[in-house]
Scaffold this active site. Structure first.
Site, PDB file in Angstrom:
ATOM      1  N   SER A 140       0.846  -1.197   0.000  1.00 37.89           N
ATOM      2  CA  SER A 140       0.000   0.000   0.000  1.00 37.89           C
ATOM      3  C   SER A 140       0.879   1.244   0.000  1.00 37.89           C
ATOM      4  O   SER A 140       1.710   1.421   0.884  1.00 37.89           O
ATOM      5  CB  SER A 140      -0.898   0.009   1.242  1.00 37.89           C
ATOM      6  OG  SER A 140      -1.408   1.318   1.419  1.00 37.89           O
ATOM      7  N   HIS A 180      -1.345  -1.416  -4.145  1.00 35.59           N
ATOM      8  CA  HIS A 180      -2.610  -1.146  -3.450  1.00 35.59           C
ATOM      9  C   HIS A 180      -2.744   0.362  -3.221  1.00 35.59           C
ATOM     10  O   HIS A 180      -1.856   0.992  -2.640  1.00 35.59           O
ATOM     11  CB  HIS A 180      -2.608  -1.900  -2.117  1.00 35.59           C
ATOM     12  CG  HIS A 180      -3.899  -1.846  -1.362  1.00 35.59           C
ATOM     13  ND1 HIS A 180      -4.975  -2.668  -1.643  1.00 35.59           N
ATOM     14  CD2 HIS A 180      -4.283  -1.084  -0.314  1.00 35.59           C
ATOM     15  CE1 HIS A 180      -5.955  -2.411  -0.798  1.00 35.59           C
ATOM     16  NE2 HIS A 180      -5.568  -1.452   0.023  1.00 35.59           N
ATOM     17  N   ASP A 219      -5.072   3.276  -1.581  1.00 30.58           N
ATOM     18  CA  ASP A 219      -6.136   3.518  -0.602  1.00 30.58           C
ATOM     19  C   ASP A 219      -6.782   4.876  -0.842  1.00 30.58           C
ATOM     20  O   ASP A 219      -6.160   5.916  -0.637  1.00 30.58           O
ATOM     21  CB  ASP A 219      -5.549   3.461   0.815  1.00 30.58           C
ATOM     22  CG  ASP A 219      -5.224   2.036   1.225  1.00 30.58           C
ATOM     23  OD1 ASP A 219      -6.135   1.180   1.163  1.00 30.58           O
ATOM     24  OD2 ASP A 219      -4.065   1.773   1.605  1.00 30.58           O
ATOM     25  N   MET A 260      -9.586   7.447   0.312  1.00 30.35           N
ATOM     26  CA  MET A 260     -10.413   7.766   1.497  1.00 30.35           C
ATOM     27  C   MET A 260     -11.022   9.153   1.320  1.00 30.35           C
ATOM     28  O   MET A 260     -10.361  10.065   0.814  1.00 30.35           O
ATOM     29  CB  MET A 260      -9.551   7.746   2.756  1.00 30.35           C
ATOM     30  CG  MET A 260      -8.766   6.466   2.951  1.00 30.35           C
ATOM     31  SD  MET A 260      -7.936   6.455   4.547  1.00 30.35           S
ATOM     32  CE  MET A 260      -6.868   5.012   4.341  1.00 30.35           C
ATOM     33  N   HIS A 269      -8.642   0.452  -3.531  1.00 33.10           N
ATOM     34  CA  HIS A 269      -9.513   0.168  -2.386  1.00 33.10           C
ATOM     35  C   HIS A 269     -10.267   1.449  -2.047  1.00 33.10           C
ATOM     36  O   HIS A 269      -9.685   2.400  -1.529  1.00 33.10           O
ATOM     37  CB  HIS A 269      -8.615  -0.304  -1.221  1.00 33.10           C
ATOM     38  CG  HIS A 269      -9.346  -0.580   0.045  1.00 33.10           C
ATOM     39  ND1 HIS A 269      -8.691  -0.777   1.252  1.00 33.10           N
ATOM     40  CD2 HIS A 269     -10.675  -0.709   0.322  1.00 33.10           C
ATOM     41  CE1 HIS A 269      -9.573  -1.013   2.204  1.00 33.10           C
ATOM     42  NE2 HIS A 269     -10.782  -0.970   1.664  1.00 33.10           N
ATOM     43  N   MET A 280     -12.455   3.457   0.101  1.00 30.73           N
ATOM     44  CA  MET A 280     -13.058   3.645   1.435  1.00 30.73           C
ATOM     45  C   MET A 280     -13.829   4.952   1.377  1.00 30.73           C
ATOM     46  O   MET A 280     -13.459   5.957   1.985  1.00 30.73           O
ATOM     47  CB  MET A 280     -11.958   3.665   2.500  1.00 30.73           C
ATOM     48  CG  MET A 280     -11.419   2.270   2.791  1.00 30.73           C
ATOM     49  SD  MET A 280      -9.793   2.322   3.550  1.00 30.73           S
ATOM     50  CE  MET A 280      -8.796   2.551   2.093  1.00 30.73           C
ATOM     51  N   MET A 335     -10.946  -6.889   6.140  1.00 26.20           N
ATOM     52  CA  MET A 335     -10.154  -5.858   6.838  1.00 26.20           C
ATOM     53  C   MET A 335      -9.681  -6.422   8.177  1.00 26.20           C
ATOM     54  O   MET A 335     -10.466  -6.938   8.970  1.00 26.20           O
ATOM     55  CB  MET A 335     -10.999  -4.605   7.073  1.00 26.20           C
ATOM     56  CG  MET A 335     -11.279  -3.772   5.824  1.00 26.20           C
ATOM     57  SD  MET A 335      -9.802  -3.245   4.917  1.00 26.20           S
ATOM     58  CE  MET A 335      -8.970  -2.215   6.127  1.00 26.20           C
ATOM     59  N   ASP A 373      -5.906  -6.900   4.802  1.00 23.17           N
ATOM     60  CA  ASP A 373      -5.385  -5.527   4.753  1.00 23.17           C
ATOM     61  C   ASP A 373      -5.434  -4.934   6.154  1.00 23.17           C
ATOM     62  O   ASP A 373      -6.502  -4.848   6.756  1.00 23.17           O
ATOM     63  CB  ASP A 373      -6.276  -4.720   3.784  1.00 23.17           C
ATOM     64  CG  ASP A 373      -5.808  -3.289   3.596  1.00 23.17           C
ATOM     65  OD1 ASP A 373      -4.752  -2.902   4.132  1.00 23.17           O
ATOM     66  OD2 ASP A 373      -6.526  -2.543   2.891  1.00 23.17           O
TER      67      ASP A 373
HETATM   68  C1  DX5 Z   1      -6.203   0.995   6.055  1.00 24.22           C
HETATM   69  C2  DX5 Z   1      -5.830   0.782   4.614  1.00 24.22           C
HETATM   70  C3  DX5 Z   1      -4.634  -0.050   4.447  1.00 24.22           C
HETATM   71  C4  DX5 Z   1      -3.363   0.520   5.036  1.00 24.22           C
HETATM   72  C5  DX5 Z   1      -2.568  -0.626   5.574  1.00 24.22           C
HETATM   73  O1  DX5 Z   1      -7.377   1.699   6.124  1.00 24.22           O
HETATM   74  O2  DX5 Z   1      -6.877   0.166   3.903  1.00 24.22           O
HETATM   75  O3  DX5 Z   1      -4.418  -0.444   3.096  1.00 24.22           O
HETATM   76  O4  DX5 Z   1      -2.583   1.223   4.127  1.00 24.22           O
HETATM   77  O5  DX5 Z   1      -1.491  -0.114   6.266  1.00 24.22           O
HETATM   78  P1  DX5 Z   1      -0.645  -1.008   7.266  1.00 24.22           P
HETATM   79  O6  DX5 Z   1      -0.057  -2.134   6.486  1.00 24.22           O
HETATM   80  O7  DX5 Z   1       0.383  -0.053   7.777  1.00 24.22           O
HETATM   81  O8  DX5 Z   1      -1.586  -1.476   8.344  1.00 24.22           O
HETATM   82 ZN    ZN Z   2      -6.444  -0.731   1.834  1.00 20.16          ZN
END
Ligand code: DX5
Ligand code: ZN
Length: 223
Positions: A11, A36, A38, A40, A69, A71, A140, A178
């Site tokens: 990620s 990956h 993320d 948000m 991903h 969110m 998750m 994840d």
């Molecule tokens: C969390 C994200 C993850 C995050 C994981 O909300 O969806 O993808 O980047 O980070 P680590 O590996 O540091 O937990």
């Molecule tokens: Zn993620």
């Protein structure tokens, strides 16, 4: 019982946000399988990260599949734009979808792999009726929103349960985990049945990205 390839999807949330192009190039030469991303929105989760323009820019810098991903609330509004931006896997949060079947079918109709993610408190039963429309299910293993959180080990039961369901129905579904995936948790997730592993802080911020990836792969080996 189906065996799927073990894939590591670093990620970029934990990478230097001012140098994401370099980060994906480094991941590619270090042998990562997917990237990956993320996304948000400050609404579905408290944090705000990046959107379509960054995905489009990254797609020009790497041949690795972009595993996006979402969110975000109301993801249906943005599926076409993320597809056009170059996402290869598009994962929505089940909790954010009122009409999940339709959303997953739309992702597939756009030519992408469809993914659904479930938060720690969301049961497998909530997605069981739409499993046949999923190319990937993301369990998750932290509450979504931030990198660097602690792995919730009780989520391994959900991974086992999902793996059994997928095998019973002979479906071709990747099981992704994840959150908090590091050297001490990646092997446990693999043993439970996961085959796609997202890791942010386990790959970036450790110094040498290639060495961190090698350590994760070594820890992945299931005896
Ligand atoms: C969390 C994200 C993850 C995050 C994981 O909300 O969806 O993808 O980047 O980070 P680590 O590996 O540091 O937990
Ligand atoms: Zn993620």
């Amino acid at each position: 019982m189906t065996t799927r390839p073990m894939l590591i999807a670093p990620s970029i949330l934990s990478a230097d946000m001012a140098a994401l192009g370099d980060a994906v190039a480094e991941l590619e030469s270090a042998g990562a399988d997917w990237v990956h991303v993320d996304v948000m929105d400050g609404h579905f989760v408290p944090n705000i990260t990046i959107g379509m323009p960054v995905v489009a820019a990254l797609a020009k810098r790497t041949r690795l599949p972009l595993d996006v991903h979402l969110m975000i609330s109301d993801p249906d509004r943005y599926l076409d734009e993320f597809a056009a931006a170059g996402a290869k896997v598009l994962t929505v949060q089940a909790e954010a979808c009122l009409h999940l079947y339709r959303t997953l079918e739309r992702i597939r109709a756009l030519g992408l792999r469809s993914g659904v993610a479930i938060n720690p408190a969301t049961p497998i039963e909530s997605i069981e009726p739409v499993l046949a429309c999923c190319d990937l299910v993301l369990i998750m293993t932290v509450e979504p929103g931030f990198g660097g959180q602690k792995f919730i080990s009780s989520m391994l039961d959900k991974v086992r349960w999902l793996k059994r369901l997928v095998d019973e129905r002979q479906l071709s579904v990747d099981i992704q985990v994840d959150g908090g995936i590091k050297e001490d948790s990646i092997g446990l997730a693999a043993q439970a049945g996961a085959n796609v592993f997202v890791s942010g802080s386990g790959v970036f911020g450790q110094g040498d990205v290639a060495a961190a990836l090698r350590r994760l792969r070594a820890a992945l080996t299931v005896d």
